[in-house]
Write an enzyme that holds these catalytic residues in place. Structure first.
Site, PDB file in Angstrom:
ATOM      1  N   ASP A 192       0.838  -1.194   0.000  1.00 12.85           N
ATOM      2  CA  ASP A 192       0.000   0.000   0.000  1.00 12.85           C
ATOM      3  C   ASP A 192       0.878   1.251   0.000  1.00 12.85           C
ATOM      4  O   ASP A 192       2.116   1.149   0.081  1.00 12.85           O
ATOM      5  CB  ASP A 192      -0.895  -0.040   1.247  1.00 12.85           C
ATOM      6  CG  ASP A 192      -2.340   0.258   0.905  1.00 12.85           C
ATOM      7  OD1 ASP A 192      -2.560   1.225   0.155  1.00 12.85           O
ATOM      8  OD2 ASP A 192      -3.222  -0.465   1.387  1.00 12.85           O
ATOM      9  N   TRP A 258      -3.828   2.915  -5.727  1.00 10.77           N
ATOM     10  CA  TRP A 258      -5.163   3.457  -6.031  1.00 10.77           C
ATOM     11  C   TRP A 258      -5.213   4.358  -7.262  1.00 10.77           C
ATOM     12  O   TRP A 258      -5.936   5.355  -7.278  1.00 10.77           O
ATOM     13  CB  TRP A 258      -5.712   4.228  -4.806  1.00 10.77           C
ATOM     14  CG  TRP A 258      -5.108   3.871  -3.497  1.00 10.77           C
ATOM     15  CD1 TRP A 258      -5.454   2.787  -2.721  1.00 10.77           C
ATOM     16  CD2 TRP A 258      -4.046   4.543  -2.813  1.00 10.77           C
ATOM     17  NE1 TRP A 258      -4.668   2.760  -1.610  1.00 10.77           N
ATOM     18  CE2 TRP A 258      -3.808   3.820  -1.635  1.00 10.77           C
ATOM     19  CE3 TRP A 258      -3.296   5.682  -3.077  1.00 10.77           C
ATOM     20  CZ2 TRP A 258      -2.824   4.198  -0.717  1.00 10.77           C
ATOM     21  CZ3 TRP A 258      -2.317   6.060  -2.171  1.00 10.77           C
ATOM     22  CH2 TRP A 258      -2.101   5.327  -1.013  1.00 10.77           C
ATOM     23  N   GLY A 259      -4.475   4.018  -8.306  1.00  9.41           N
ATOM     24  CA  GLY A 259      -4.530   4.825  -9.532  1.00  9.41           C
ATOM     25  C   GLY A 259      -3.769   6.130  -9.458  1.00  9.41           C
ATOM     26  O   GLY A 259      -3.676   6.857 -10.449  1.00  9.41           O
ATOM     27  N   ASP A 279     -10.399   2.665  -3.060  1.00  5.72           N
ATOM     28  CA  ASP A 279     -11.008   1.436  -2.546  1.00  5.72           C
ATOM     29  C   ASP A 279     -12.448   1.274  -3.041  1.00  5.72           C
ATOM     30  O   ASP A 279     -13.230   2.218  -3.042  1.00  5.72           O
ATOM     31  CB  ASP A 279     -11.053   1.472  -1.010  1.00  5.72           C
ATOM     32  CG  ASP A 279      -9.669   1.325  -0.419  1.00  5.72           C
ATOM     33  OD1 ASP A 279      -8.679   1.383  -1.175  1.00  5.72           O
ATOM     34  OD2 ASP A 279      -9.587   1.163   0.811  1.00  5.72           O
TER      35      ASP A 279
HETATM   36  C1  GLA Z   1      -5.941   0.807   1.688  1.00  5.78           C
HETATM   37  C2  GLA Z   1      -6.124  -0.232   0.590  1.00  5.78           C
HETATM   38  C3  GLA Z   1      -7.163  -1.232   0.989  1.00  5.78           C
HETATM   39  C4  GLA Z   1      -6.802  -1.877   2.321  1.00  5.78           C
HETATM   40  C5  GLA Z   1      -6.597  -0.801   3.380  1.00  5.78           C
HETATM   41  C6  GLA Z   1      -6.043  -1.364   4.670  1.00  5.78           C
HETATM   42  O1  GLA Z   1      -7.037   1.626   1.800  1.00  5.78           O
HETATM   43  O2  GLA Z   1      -6.452   0.382  -0.615  1.00  5.78           O
HETATM   44  O3  GLA Z   1      -7.319  -2.216  -0.007  1.00  5.78           O
HETATM   45  O4  GLA Z   1      -5.621  -2.617   2.162  1.00  5.78           O
HETATM   46  O5  GLA Z   1      -5.688   0.189   2.932  1.00  5.78           O
HETATM   47  O6  GLA Z   1      -5.881  -0.377   5.646  1.00  5.78           O
END
Ligand code: GLA
Length: 633
Positions: A192, A258-259, A279
């Site tokens: 992440d 996330w893009g 997400d």
């Molecule tokens: C981010 C990721 C999610 C998840 C959360 C965990 O938001 O995009 O998929 O892994 O963190 O905290």
């Protein structure tokens, strides 16, 4: 066929028996003779499995994880391909101060306890492996985690002093990757990016001494305020450590930013799967949003590296079993776009109705088709999308998707399938088994939020070969010509649950707009050269290099030129075709408004074809069209 008559005269191309090509090592358009997209052994088809986050957030423990793992096996889902069992946020306790070793939360994972307190997930991964499963773990590219930065009220946040709570990879890449893979035996890591995004020096928690500041290098709302190069470098460093500690190459590197940071363009070169959006939540609007972030990116997914619109929410919220059409749509669409299929449901509570969707073997087969072609958008609007996917067998799959909450009438055409209109087309509905035969076109009624999903047999329009846009899994935009990233405006906007309607709403923010596209220009226009339109081809900006795998075809053919949608129009473009690094053919310089030039190039024995469109000048150049680009026998 909606092709207009061809007015201009075709120009012969110069065939060059031997030419050295462009030698300059720093020329990104120089042919290399080698496929450059990420391609380790593990993710030759999209990874499938289960992840704890959508089911439990960070409130995870050994019973929940092993219960879901057992359910994968007991229900037969594992045998259908769901093999990865991935721990998400919440597994960690702290980083040991004496030597930086990461310590697992043994109170939640009793099997990880060791007498000396060092903890080990080896017993857990051994058990998973013994069940025929694979094990995944989770970390962050920064010093701190998403939970710490964004959801600190959720359970199982790291504990201890500032240094002990620095559980992310930053500064510990080699040590952590060695621990997770060589010592603990994991097979996948999701990395992440919250730690490089959410802890600026001005943050209250930083000022209160709770966390060290990390000058942000990602601003998800602004490409301009993001250090794309730096973000990519940090992920590449992790990739190198993964290669080092997994000599067999059998591991999955999952990018999760996330893009942001234009990752929709470069994720394919760095990891096995890469998140293209924020997400997902179990709401219809957010599912549309996530889907749209991959649907025009078919050329950016290949065996070994996939677009990831996020994990499944089948079984929850708008996709729960009182909304079976919506649940089936979500699953069918993820299958069609070659998304990793990661179940986000507490499988200990599974029901036959849920298994009917997640276990639909004909739908899974589309996702796992060995050709690895992400579906291409054959038709789209705000209300209806038609996706077509070319399968290894030569058959097609078609998904006709009603994005709205009202019933709709739609028409599927032979052209959309790239089948001959005058021959029979046989459709098999993959949910019901129902058969339909038609010629030309066929009308269907769609229920609200329904996706009709078919396997289709017909007579391919190109009798002696394959259009490049029918095999996006074998075409890699190694250089897509986008020098200055642009935010993609074509993505459904729905309120983020954690923002609601505060502020003034979501604007375009993910890079990747202007990237190479199958059957459309980089900016989503119809392909056209001097008034001649092409419903088939590859659209890309000039100053680009496409890599094309050749599996035994003898000719490459295309009609090329500057696309009518060009705005600069001044700079001529030269089209070059390379075979295994050697120049095979070159067009005359093509100007905007000039008729397409026909290329017909002998590629016998060539394994990798490179298609280069070169022009002068800096920055994003004009769109060019490789019209009807095809490999022929
Ligand atoms: C981010 C990721 C999610 C998840 C959360 C965990 O938001 O995009 O998929 O892994 O963190 O905290």
């Amino acid at each position: 066929m909606k092709r207009r008559s061809y007015m201009g005269a075709a120009l012969a191309v110069m065939l060059l028996a031997s030419a050295s090509g462009v030698a300059a090592a720093d020329d990104p358009l120089a042919a290399t003779g080698r496929w450059s997209a990420y391609s380790r052994v593990a993710a030759q088809t999209p990874p499938m499995g289960w992840n704890s986050w959508n089911a439990f957030t960070s409130d995870l423990d050994e019973d929940k994880v092993m219960g879901s793992a057992q359910a994968l096996v007991d229900t037969g889902l594992a045998a259908k391909g769901y093999r990865y069992v991935n721990l998400d946020d919440g597994w960690w306790l702290k980083r040991r101060e004496s030597d930086g070793r990461m310590i697992a939360r043994a109170a939640r994972f009793p099997s990880a306890a060791t007498p000396d307190g060092a903890t080990s997930f080896r017993p857990l991964t051994d058990r998973l492996h013994g069940m025929g499963l694979k094990a995944g773990i989770y970390s962050d590219i920064g010093r701190n985690s998403c939970g710490q930065v964004f959801t600190s009220t959720f359970p199982n946040q790291p504990e201890g002093n500032v240094a002990e709570r620095e559980v992310g990879l930053h500064g510990h890449v080699d040590q952590d990757i060695a621990l997770y893979f060589a010592e603990w035996g994991f097979d996948l890591i999701k990395v992440d990016g919250c730690g490089v995004r959410g802890l600026p020096p001005s943050d209250k928690r930083v000022q209160a001494g709770q966390y060290r500041a990390f000058e942000p290098i990602i601003d998800i709302d602004s490409l301009g305020r993001t250090d794309i190069v730096k973000v990519r470098e940090l992920y590449e460093e992790v990739g190198r450590a993964l290669d080092k500690h997994n000599p067999d190459g059998d591991f999955v590197f999952s990018l999760c930013i996330w893009g942001s940071a234009d990752v929709r363009s470069w994720g394919k070169d760095v990891g096995a799967m890469s998140r293209t959006s924020e997400d997902i939540s179990p709401t219809w609007g957010r599912m549309l949003h996530n889907l749209d972030t991959v649907s025009r990116r078919a050329l950016y997914a290949h065996p070994g590296s996939w677009n990831d619109p996020d994990m499944l929410f089948v079984g929850k919220g708008d996709f729960d079993l009182s909304h079976p059409e919506a649940a089936r749509s979500h699953f069918a669409l993820w299958a069609m776009v070659n998304a990793p299929l990661l179940i986000g449901y507490d499988l200990r509570q599974t029901t036959p109705a849920l298994l009917e969707i997640l276990g639909a073997k004909d739908v899974i087969a589309l996702n796992q088709d060995p050709a690895g072609n992400q579906a291409v958008l054959a038709y789209d609007s705000d209300d209806v999308s038609i996706f077509v996917k070319s399968l290894a067998s030569g058959d097609k799959a078609a998904a006709i998707f009603n994005r709205t909450s009202a019933p709709l009438e739609v028409v599927l055409t032979a052209e959309q399938l790239k089948f001959l209109a005058k021959a029979d087309i046989d459709l098999t509905n993959l949910w019901t088994g129902e058969q339909v035969r038609f010629q030309g076109e066929r009308k269907f009624k769609l229920e609200p939020r329904q996706t009709l999903l078919f396997r289709a047999k017909g007579t391919r329009r190109l009798a002696d070969g394959v259009f490049l846009s029918e095999q996006p899994g074998a075409v890699n935009p190694a250089v897509d010509g986008v020098v200055t990233p642009i935010a993609d405006p074509m993505i459904h906007r729905a309120p983020l649950p954690w923002h609601g309607t505060r502020g003034f709403g979501e604007r375009p923010r993910y890079g990747g707009w202007g990237g190479a596209q199958a059957d459309r220009t980089p900016f989503d226009q119809e392909l056209a050269i001097a008034g001649r339109t092409f419903d088939t081809g590859v659209g890309v900006l000039a100053n680009s290099r496409l890599e094309v795998r050749n599996t035994g075809f003898r000719r490459f053919t295309a009609s090329v030129g500057v696309d009518d949608s060009a705005v600069d129009k001044a700079r001529p473009v030269t089209f070059q075709v390379y075979g295994d690094g050697k120049l095979l053919a070159r067009s005359k310089p093509a100007k905007w408004g000039q008729a397409p030039q026909d290329l017909d190039v002998d590629v016998s024995g060539v394994r990798l074809i490179e298609l280069v469109a070169r022009t002068s000048g800096q920055g994003n150049a004009d769109p060019v069209t490789w019209g009807d680009a095809a490999l022929r026998r």
